[in-house]
Design a protein around this motif. Structure first.
Motif, PDB file in Angstrom:
ATOM      1  N   ALA A 113      -6.993  -5.302  10.287  1.00  0.00           N
ATOM      2  CA  ALA A 113      -7.970  -5.744   9.280  1.00  0.00           C
ATOM      3  C   ALA A 113      -7.394  -5.614   7.868  1.00  0.00           C
ATOM      4  O   ALA A 113      -7.786  -6.358   6.959  1.00  0.00           O
ATOM      5  CB  ALA A 113      -9.252  -4.927   9.422  1.00  0.00           C
ATOM      6  N   VAL A 114      -6.449  -4.699   7.695  1.00  0.00           N
ATOM      7  CA  VAL A 114      -5.842  -4.501   6.367  1.00  0.00           C
ATOM      8  C   VAL A 114      -4.950  -5.696   6.014  1.00  0.00           C
ATOM      9  O   VAL A 114      -4.992  -6.222   4.883  1.00  0.00           O
ATOM     10  CB  VAL A 114      -5.035  -3.175   6.354  1.00  0.00           C
ATOM     11  CG1 VAL A 114      -4.311  -2.990   5.036  1.00  0.00           C
ATOM     12  CG2 VAL A 114      -5.967  -1.996   6.646  1.00  0.00           C
ATOM     13  N   GLU A 115      -4.169  -6.158   6.987  1.00  0.00           N
ATOM     14  CA  GLU A 115      -3.345  -7.352   6.745  1.00  0.00           C
ATOM     15  C   GLU A 115      -4.237  -8.583   6.549  1.00  0.00           C
ATOM     16  O   GLU A 115      -3.974  -9.415   5.682  1.00  0.00           O
ATOM     17  CB  GLU A 115      -2.403  -7.585   7.946  1.00  0.00           C
ATOM     18  CG  GLU A 115      -1.345  -6.509   8.105  1.00  0.00           C
ATOM     19  CD  GLU A 115      -0.667  -6.600   9.474  1.00  0.00           C
ATOM     20  OE1 GLU A 115      -1.188  -6.032  10.450  1.00  0.00           O
ATOM     21  OE2 GLU A 115       0.377  -7.260   9.556  1.00  0.00           O
ATOM     22  N   TYR A 175       6.911   4.498   7.423  1.00  0.00           N
ATOM     23  CA  TYR A 175       7.510   3.259   7.870  1.00  0.00           C
ATOM     24  C   TYR A 175       7.640   2.236   6.746  1.00  0.00           C
ATOM     25  O   TYR A 175       8.600   1.482   6.702  1.00  0.00           O
ATOM     26  CB  TYR A 175       6.589   2.833   9.004  1.00  0.00           C
ATOM     27  CG  TYR A 175       6.427   1.425   9.426  1.00  0.00           C
ATOM     28  CD1 TYR A 175       7.185   0.931  10.485  1.00  0.00           C
ATOM     29  CD2 TYR A 175       5.462   0.608   8.846  1.00  0.00           C
ATOM     30  CE1 TYR A 175       6.977  -0.355  10.944  1.00  0.00           C
ATOM     31  CE2 TYR A 175       5.262  -0.661   9.301  1.00  0.00           C
ATOM     32  CZ  TYR A 175       6.022  -1.151  10.339  1.00  0.00           C
ATOM     33  OH  TYR A 175       5.811  -2.412  10.796  1.00  0.00           O
ATOM     34  N   SER A 176       6.692   2.289   5.778  1.00  0.00           N
ATOM     35  CA  SER A 176       6.665   1.212   4.788  1.00  0.00           C
ATOM     36  C   SER A 176       7.722   1.416   3.697  1.00  0.00           C
ATOM     37  O   SER A 176       8.137   2.531   3.399  1.00  0.00           O
ATOM     38  CB  SER A 176       5.279   1.125   4.151  1.00  0.00           C
ATOM     39  OG  SER A 176       5.096   2.214   3.285  1.00  0.00           O
ATOM     40  N   ARG A 177       8.149   0.292   3.139  1.00  0.00           N
ATOM     41  CA  ARG A 177       9.098   0.293   2.020  1.00  0.00           C
ATOM     42  C   ARG A 177       8.639  -0.757   1.016  1.00  0.00           C
ATOM     43  O   ARG A 177       7.866  -1.641   1.352  1.00  0.00           O
ATOM     44  CB  ARG A 177      10.515  -0.087   2.497  1.00  0.00           C
ATOM     45  CG  ARG A 177      11.139   0.863   3.526  1.00  0.00           C
ATOM     46  CD  ARG A 177      11.524   2.215   2.923  1.00  0.00           C
ATOM     47  NE  ARG A 177      12.217   3.052   3.895  1.00  0.00           N
ATOM     48  CZ  ARG A 177      11.619   3.878   4.762  1.00  0.00           C
ATOM     49  NH1 ARG A 177      10.295   3.959   4.772  1.00  0.00           N
ATOM     50  NH2 ARG A 177      12.321   4.617   5.592  1.00  0.00           N
ATOM     51  N   HIS A 217       0.826  -1.216   0.000  1.00  0.00           N
ATOM     52  CA  HIS A 217       0.000   0.000   0.000  1.00  0.00           C
ATOM     53  C   HIS A 217       0.862   1.269   0.000  1.00  0.00           C
ATOM     54  O   HIS A 217       2.073   1.218   0.196  1.00  0.00           O
ATOM     55  CB  HIS A 217      -0.943  -0.010   1.202  1.00  0.00           C
ATOM     56  CG  HIS A 217      -1.974  -1.092   1.115  1.00  0.00           C
ATOM     57  ND1 HIS A 217      -2.819  -1.217   0.045  1.00  0.00           N
ATOM     58  CD2 HIS A 217      -2.280  -2.114   1.953  1.00  0.00           C
ATOM     59  CE1 HIS A 217      -3.606  -2.268   0.233  1.00  0.00           C
ATOM     60  NE2 HIS A 217      -3.290  -2.834   1.376  1.00  0.00           N
ATOM     61  N   ASN A 218       0.193   2.375  -0.204  1.00  0.00           N
ATOM     62  CA  ASN A 218       0.899   3.653  -0.337  1.00  0.00           C
ATOM     63  C   ASN A 218       0.199   4.738   0.472  1.00  0.00           C
ATOM     64  O   ASN A 218      -0.215   5.760  -0.063  1.00  0.00           O
ATOM     65  CB  ASN A 218       0.926   4.063  -1.827  1.00  0.00           C
ATOM     66  CG  ASN A 218       1.662   3.039  -2.667  1.00  0.00           C
ATOM     67  OD1 ASN A 218       2.884   2.964  -2.629  1.00  0.00           O
ATOM     68  ND2 ASN A 218       0.916   2.224  -3.409  1.00  0.00           N
ATOM     69  N   CYS A 219       0.077   4.501   1.773  1.00  0.00           N
ATOM     70  CA  CYS A 219      -0.607   5.480   2.620  1.00  0.00           C
ATOM     71  C   CYS A 219       0.274   6.718   2.753  1.00  0.00           C
ATOM     72  O   CYS A 219       1.463   6.607   3.063  1.00  0.00           O
ATOM     73  CB  CYS A 219      -0.881   4.881   3.992  1.00  0.00           C
ATOM     74  SG  CYS A 219      -1.849   3.375   3.882  1.00  0.00           S
ATOM     75  N   ARG A 220      -0.314   7.871   2.550  1.00  0.00           N
ATOM     76  CA  ARG A 220       0.489   9.096   2.485  1.00  0.00           C
ATOM     77  C   ARG A 220       0.974   9.551   3.856  1.00  0.00           C
ATOM     78  O   ARG A 220       1.871  10.383   3.954  1.00  0.00           O
ATOM     79  CB  ARG A 220      -0.304  10.201   1.783  1.00  0.00           C
ATOM     80  CG  ARG A 220      -0.592   9.818   0.325  1.00  0.00           C
ATOM     81  CD  ARG A 220      -1.218  10.946  -0.460  1.00  0.00           C
ATOM     82  NE  ARG A 220      -0.328  12.095  -0.524  1.00  0.00           N
ATOM     83  CZ  ARG A 220      -0.733  13.354  -0.452  1.00  0.00           C
ATOM     84  NH1 ARG A 220      -2.016  13.614  -0.295  1.00  0.00           N
ATOM     85  NH2 ARG A 220       0.123  14.343  -0.536  1.00  0.00           N
ATOM     86  N   PHE A 221       0.396   9.004   4.923  1.00  0.00           N
ATOM     87  CA  PHE A 221       0.827   9.385   6.276  1.00  0.00           C
ATOM     88  C   PHE A 221       1.869   8.424   6.822  1.00  0.00           C
ATOM     89  O   PHE A 221       2.344   8.587   7.937  1.00  0.00           O
ATOM     90  CB  PHE A 221      -0.385   9.399   7.222  1.00  0.00           C
ATOM     91  CG  PHE A 221      -1.197   8.132   7.159  1.00  0.00           C
ATOM     92  CD1 PHE A 221      -0.773   7.004   7.824  1.00  0.00           C
ATOM     93  CD2 PHE A 221      -2.347   8.072   6.399  1.00  0.00           C
ATOM     94  CE1 PHE A 221      -1.486   5.818   7.735  1.00  0.00           C
ATOM     95  CE2 PHE A 221      -3.077   6.891   6.309  1.00  0.00           C
ATOM     96  CZ  PHE A 221      -2.640   5.765   6.977  1.00  0.00           C
ATOM     97  N   CYS A 222       2.243   7.421   6.045  1.00  0.00           N
ATOM     98  CA  CYS A 222       3.090   6.352   6.585  1.00  0.00           C
ATOM     99  C   CYS A 222       4.573   6.675   6.400  1.00  0.00           C
ATOM    100  O   CYS A 222       5.019   6.989   5.302  1.00  0.00           O
ATOM    101  CB  CYS A 222       2.746   5.035   5.899  1.00  0.00           C
ATOM    102  SG  CYS A 222       3.666   3.647   6.583  1.00  0.00           S
ATOM    103  N   GLY A 279       2.418  -5.394  10.972  1.00  0.00           N
ATOM    104  CA  GLY A 279       3.463  -4.971  10.040  1.00  0.00           C
ATOM    105  C   GLY A 279       2.871  -4.506   8.731  1.00  0.00           C
ATOM    106  O   GLY A 279       1.663  -4.270   8.622  1.00  0.00           O
ATOM    107  N   GLY A 280       3.738  -4.373   7.729  1.00  0.00           N
ATOM    108  CA  GLY A 280       3.280  -3.996   6.396  1.00  0.00           C
ATOM    109  C   GLY A 280       2.546  -5.171   5.743  1.00  0.00           C
ATOM    110  O   GLY A 280       2.609  -6.308   6.217  1.00  0.00           O
ATOM    111  N   VAL A 281       1.860  -4.867   4.639  1.00  0.00           N
ATOM    112  CA  VAL A 281       1.147  -5.921   3.900  1.00  0.00           C
ATOM    113  C   VAL A 281       2.110  -6.470   2.845  1.00  0.00           C
ATOM    114  O   VAL A 281       2.234  -5.921   1.747  1.00  0.00           O
ATOM    115  CB  VAL A 281      -0.141  -5.351   3.256  1.00  0.00           C
ATOM    116  CG1 VAL A 281      -0.860  -6.423   2.457  1.00  0.00           C
ATOM    117  CG2 VAL A 281      -1.062  -4.766   4.325  1.00  0.00           C
TER     118      VAL A 281
HETATM  119 FE1  SF4 Z   1      -0.393   1.899   4.951  1.00  0.00          FE
HETATM  120 FE2  SF4 Z   1       0.171   0.238   6.988  1.00  0.00          FE
HETATM  121 FE3  SF4 Z   1       1.279  -0.159   4.594  1.00  0.00          FE
HETATM  122 FE4  SF4 Z   1       2.027   1.953   6.068  1.00  0.00          FE
HETATM  123  S1  SF4 Z   1       2.360  -0.203   6.556  1.00  0.00           S
HETATM  124  S2  SF4 Z   1       1.591   1.931   3.826  1.00  0.00           S
HETATM  125  S3  SF4 Z   1       0.060   2.476   7.101  1.00  0.00           S
HETATM  126  S4  SF4 Z   1      -0.920  -0.280   5.081  1.00  0.00           S
END
Ligand code: SF4
Ligand code: V47
Length: 365
Positions: free
Chosen positions: A146-148, A78-80, A71-76, A114-116
């Protein structure tokens, strides 16, 4: 006009004192017009009605198996992406080692989020939970937003109901509240465009409640949302809670601005954080607990939040999460001792209660 009382606030106060539910207009009015002292007084009244002088905490640690995310959440912050600098992926052995590390440290809960990851299936996570359960049968396992879950169920082509049943059988005890963000669909398109939608998020939590798995609920606030969006978010949660009573706690999460694409909008003030805790406590009349997640707002504000309806400070954390330190939280190595939590709670004239994941009392201080 100065000197003239606000009849609307007096009416709202009367409703709250009599235990009547507030509607959307009341909630909005509180956000827009109520003073800080008024909100504190009313939120404490509601909190004391629900949990007396108790303030809960637990002994927990986090495992963040990977920050690789589709995913590409604009507030995140942490993700790579796969192979991107800064990406991490723990092996199952690493995860089990972490579980072993905390076995003798009196932790009662592991929080796994964690991330998806694009390659991880339900079978993989089912095996992970089963092995953790075998290694430490007494540890509560609170895992996967719930997203994972949405992704792993779709990848493994199982229904929500069957997927949850399998994870429960493997040893999953509870589901954390992440991924809710803000339910308004238009805002979601702007801040987390490709992520699990609000309806699927709510459906997964509802199915979990039906399957006997308690869950938490969050709300990401202090970004581009308006008060109406916060009220809409809480209304959707309150309606679901009326049907299932499966939510344990509401956790407002303050948007932090460092190292993410939304950063230029800045952050809301501490006063706004306190006002938001109070309105949440007053409005969500069917939620048993309200949590201030201290690694996000800092220990001092977490202490203050106890005068605004909060009755849960999460846990000791043991310096095991990176989500907020990467987004600019004050505490870059979040950990609190039991003594630290106990004296923080006592300094507010409240009573510290060590709890398990299901809010059973383990010890009073
Ligand atoms: Fe979004 Fe969570 Fe992925 Fe960050 S780790 S981009 S908040 S789904
Ligand atoms: O869904 C991500 C949030 C959540 C930022 O259930 C951010 O007990 C602020 O849900 N600024 C994941 N917030 C963490 C979570 C959680 C935390 C503690 C306890 C529990 C519980 C759940 O973190 C995400 C998102 O809303 N988040 N980036 C940020 N920059």
């Amino acid at each position: 006009m100065p000197g003239i009382q606000d009849d609307r606030l007096i009416e709202i106060e009367k409703s709250v004192v009599e235990g009547n539910r507030l509607d959307s207009d009341d909630g909005l009015y509180l956000y827009e017009h109520a003073g800080l002292g008024y909100l504190s007084r009313l939120a404490c009244l509601v909190k004391e009605r629900i949990s007396g002088k108790n303030v809960y905490f637990n002994h927990n640690f986090h495992i963040e198996p990977t920050n690789i995310c589709i995913h590409n959440c604009r507030f995140c912050s942490y993700s790579r992406k796969v192979n991107q600098e800064g990406a991490w992926e723990m092996s199952l052995e690493d995860i089990l080692q972490e579980i072993n590390k905390f076995k003798d440290r009196s932790a009662t809960e592991v929080h796994i989020v964690g991330g998806v990851h694009p390659h991880r299936t339900l079978e993989y996570y089912e095996g992970m939970i089963r092995q953790i359960r075998e290694l430490n049968p007494k540890l509560f396992i609170k895992a996967f937003t719930a997203v994972e879950l949405d992704f792993m169920f779709r990848k493994s082509q199982v229904s929500i109901k069957d997927g949850l049943k399998r994870l429960k059988l493997a040893g999953l005890d509870a589901i954390p509240g992440g991924g809710a963000e803000i339910f308004d669909e238009e805002l979601r398109k702007m801040i987390c465009p490709d992520k699990t939608g609000s309806d699927p998020w709510l459906s997964i939590h509802e199915a979990a409640h039906v399957a006997g798995i308690p869950t938490n609920a969050t709300m990401l606030y202090g970004h581009i949302e308006k008060y109406t969006h916060r009220i809409d978010h809480m209304n959707r949660l309150r309606q679901l809670q009326d049907r299932t009573a499966g939510f344990q706690v509401f956790i407002p999460l303050k948007y932090r601005k460092e190292n993410n694409a939304l950063g230029t909008i800045g952050e809301v003030s501490t006063i706004e954080d306190l006002r938001n805790y109070a309105v949440s406590r007053i409005y969500l009349d069917n939620f048993p607990h309200l949590k201030a997640y201290w690694p996000m707002i800092g220990k001092e504000i977490a202490g203050l939040s106890l005068s605004f309806g909060v009755d849960d400070l999460d846990g000791t954390i043991e310096d095991t999460t990176r989500i907020y330190s990467m987004a600019g939280a004050e505490d870059q190595n979040p950990a609190m001792t039991t003594d630290g939590l106990v004296s923080l709670i006592r300094s507010c004239g409240l009573e510290p209660v060590e709890r398990d994941t299901l809010y059973n009392t383990l010890k009073t201080y």
